[in-house]
Design an enzyme around this catalytic site. Structure first.
Site, PDB file in Angstrom:
ATOM      1  CG  ASP A  64       1.615   6.006  -2.666  1.00  0.00           C
ATOM      2  OD1 ASP A  64       1.066   5.630  -1.609  1.00  0.00           O
ATOM      3  OD2 ASP A  64       1.048   6.027  -3.767  1.00  0.00           O
ATOM      4  CG  HIS A 116       1.581   4.811   7.909  1.00  0.00           C
ATOM      5  ND1 HIS A 116       1.719   5.145   6.583  1.00  0.00           N
ATOM      6  CD2 HIS A 116       0.269   4.477   8.065  1.00  0.00           C
ATOM      7  CE1 HIS A 116       0.555   5.028   5.959  1.00  0.00           C
ATOM      8  NE2 HIS A 116      -0.345   4.615   6.840  1.00  0.00           N
ATOM      9  CG  LEU A 170      17.810  19.106   4.207  1.00  0.00           C
ATOM     10  CD1 LEU A 170      18.098  18.988   2.710  1.00  0.00           C
ATOM     11  CD2 LEU A 170      17.549  17.730   4.797  1.00  0.00           C
TER      12      LEU A 170
HETATM   13  C1  IPE Z   1       1.990   6.418   2.654  1.00  0.00           C
HETATM   14  O1  IPE Z   1       1.634   5.353   1.865  1.00  0.00           O
HETATM   15  C2  IPE Z   1       1.327   7.707   2.274  1.00  0.00           C
HETATM   16  C3  IPE Z   1       0.613   8.346   3.412  1.00  0.00           C
HETATM   17  C4  IPE Z   1      -0.603   8.841   3.276  1.00  0.00           C
HETATM   18  C5  IPE Z   1       1.251   8.461   4.719  1.00  0.00           C
HETATM   19  P1  IPE Z   1       0.166   4.779   1.762  1.00  0.00           P
HETATM   20  O2  IPE Z   1      -0.461   4.712   3.103  1.00  0.00           O
HETATM   21  O3  IPE Z   1      -0.612   5.551   0.721  1.00  0.00           O
HETATM   22  O4  IPE Z   1       0.450   3.313   1.237  1.00  0.00           O
HETATM   23  P2  IPE Z   1      -0.379   2.461   0.196  1.00  0.00           P
HETATM   24  O5  IPE Z   1      -0.621   3.305  -1.023  1.00  0.00           O
HETATM   25  O6  IPE Z   1      -1.663   2.070   0.856  1.00  0.00           O
HETATM   26  O7  IPE Z   1       0.503   1.293  -0.098  1.00  0.00           O
HETATM   27 MG    MG Z   2      -1.009   5.340  -1.312  1.00  0.00          MG
END
Ligand code: IPE
Ligand code: MG
Length: 224
Positions: free
Chosen positions: A2, A19, A113
């Protein structure tokens, strides 16, 4: 994983840049995990709730997944990474589904892994699908209801080949479970870190794993 969006926004960049940086971090974490004693690593990439985001962001994430599989196939094979997926696949683009099946097959003999990526995954959705599958067996007469125990449900989940997680790490300061491995994490340890996923370096992971090693796990019993 996150915090990608906030990381990018704080720098004045589009969320997708976050991302992309997040995907780079996955690569580094996958590379360092075996050296930290990690044999099983599951990353939550896209939840059943993430479809609520803008079309642009959803499509961006989906193409990032496809590119990751294509670009990392070689290195994963070289480094002994076995890649699997959990989540409901039928809603995904058929081309992405094909790539997922292809990389699972290509890496199936690797043992260094076990990397699992959760895409269109939700714990409640997974349990619901499992119960539906079990109900079909009952309906067909091949499974008497009194034979349904924890093992039957465990084996009907997407994680059938995976051990329960020892440790669940959530980044970006949120202290929620958010539908991740609800059944499987019944006895897992949790770590919540304020670090945003794009800043989650192997050093951060090593620190968390080191502290995890000092925890005492009793599984509802007593030690000694
Ligand atoms: C990545 O973080 C999680 C995914 C869904 C790929 P976020 O996209 O939730 O980032 P924030 O929470 O908006 O900062
Ligand atoms: Mg998020």
């Amino acid at each position: 994983m996150d915090g990608n969006g906030r990381w990018a926004t704080a720098k004045g960049w589009p969320r997708l840049v976050g991302h992309r940086k997040g995907a780079e971090r996955v690569k580094e974490i996958v590379r360092c995990a075996p050296d930290l004693g990690i044999r099983w690593l599951t990353v939550y990439a896209f939840s059943t709730e993430n479809w609520k985001r803008s079309t642009r962001e959803v499509l961006g994430l989906m193409s990032l997944f496809a590119r990751y599989i294509q670009r990392e196939a070689e290195e994963m094979s070289r480094e002994g990474v076995r890649m699997r997926f959990i989540g409901e696949r039928k809603r995904l683009d058929p081309k992405l589904q094909d790539l997922m099946a292809w990389i699972e097959e290509r890496t199936r003999n690797n043992t260094r892994l076990n990397l699992t990526v959760a895409i269109n995954y939700g714990g409640r959705d997974e349990i619901t699908r499992a119960i539906r599958a079990i109900a079909r067996r009952v309906e067909a007469g091949s499974l008497p209801p009194e034979c349904i125990d924890e093992t039957v449900l465990t084996d009907a989940l997407d994680t059938i080949d995976l051990p329960d997680p020892d440790l669940v790490i959530r980044t970006s300061g949120e202290t929620r479970v958010s539908n991740f491995l609800l059944w499987q994490a019944a006895y897992s340890e949790y770590e919540f870190t304020p670090v945003l996923w794009p800043d989650f370096t192997p050093e951060v992971l090593a620190d968390i794993v080191g502290r995890y090693g000092h925890r005492e796990r009793r599984y509802g019993g007593v030690l000694g």
